[in-house]
Design an enzyme around this catalytic site. Sequence first.
Site, PDB file in Angstrom:
ATOM      1  CG  HIS A 129      23.818 -34.798 -50.145  1.00  0.00           C
ATOM      2  ND1 HIS A 129      22.977 -33.855 -50.690  1.00  0.00           N
ATOM      3  CD2 HIS A 129      23.092 -35.954 -50.086  1.00  0.00           C
ATOM      4  CE1 HIS A 129      21.800 -34.409 -50.953  1.00  0.00           C
ATOM      5  NE2 HIS A 129      21.855 -35.681 -50.587  1.00  0.00           N
ATOM      6  CG  HIS A 157      18.473 -41.059 -45.276  1.00  0.00           C
ATOM      7  ND1 HIS A 157      19.770 -41.040 -45.738  1.00  0.00           N
ATOM      8  CD2 HIS A 157      17.802 -40.115 -45.994  1.00  0.00           C
ATOM      9  CE1 HIS A 157      19.892 -40.124 -46.679  1.00  0.00           C
ATOM     10  NE2 HIS A 157      18.710 -39.556 -46.860  1.00  0.00           N
ATOM     11  CG  HIS A 177      20.331 -38.609 -54.601  1.00  0.00           C
ATOM     12  ND1 HIS A 177      21.233 -37.577 -54.565  1.00  0.00           N
ATOM     13  CD2 HIS A 177      19.678 -38.582 -53.409  1.00  0.00           C
ATOM     14  CE1 HIS A 177      21.128 -36.940 -53.410  1.00  0.00           C
ATOM     15  NE2 HIS A 177      20.192 -37.536 -52.694  1.00  0.00           N
ATOM     16  CG  ASP A 190      20.891 -40.064 -50.068  1.00  0.00           C
ATOM     17  OD1 ASP A 190      21.652 -39.078 -50.061  1.00  0.00           O
ATOM     18  OD2 ASP A 190      19.664 -39.975 -50.289  1.00  0.00           O
TER      19      ASP A 190
END
Length: 288
Positions: free
Chosen positions: A78, A264, A237, A241
């Site tokens: 973030h 991720h 979001h 990311d």
Amino acid sequence: MTADTLSQHTLADALSVRGTGIHTGATATVRLRPAPTNFGRVFWIKGQSVPATAEYVVDTQRCTTLGNAQVRISTVEHLLSALFALEVDNVMIEVEGPELPILDGSAQPWVEAVMEAGIVPQSEPAPIFNLYTSLRVTMGKSVAECSPAPNLRLYVEFVSEDWPEGTASAELPLGCGHVALYKERVAPARTFAFRKEVEALLAAGLARGGTLENALLIDPPHCFSSPLRVEYEWVAHKLLDLIGDLALVGARFNAHIAVHRPGHTINTKLAQAIYRTIQAPYEGDITA
């Protein structure tokens, strides 16, 4: 090479943020300090420096963790998303704690803190890498593609078989002139979890610091723990990311990037592929 007037940037002043980590539940203090040209974004943990670049990724379970043989720091995405989108090239990030604080679950508090401290141009131009080869990374059902382009544009596609109503995509240009779009469409988007996932996360020792104040809880098909801040907040979001993970390229670059089923692991694998490409002489060109 062609001439470019874009300068490197750092903070005008230092700033400090304190809060709780979403996974460990531990309190952490983060201090961001101005840094000289060509310094990069570098974490300082227990006397050890950990550059925020793809070669230092050590774990991607539910968050991005950087480290070396001595230290680790988790949930960096973030803050890095905010720094990359705001084009803060050089900054020392001192951390006391095992992970960065989650704050409200989005990048917005980091954006606000950085803007309050101020961003200043520096004396040297910022290298901007132009890729001349396409890259493709796959992992299970996830696919990340990077193609040459004159600017940076990101596209993500979130897919859920269990929640077809949630399947959606988001797109965003980044770079000079697009900071306002990031602040409006992406930075406010909170981390999220499905209600059925929460017990599994707790059993895995994760989400110890998660609350309804720092996460969006989704109970499909149409139940959310609080009103959405932006349209398709969960997809926004994912884009947030991705930007944080692409910051691990460690430099500004131009490309069109599309990620199907982002996460991720696939994000950082793409960042590692781009990082390796621009490190290889003349495989990527530089605008400076």
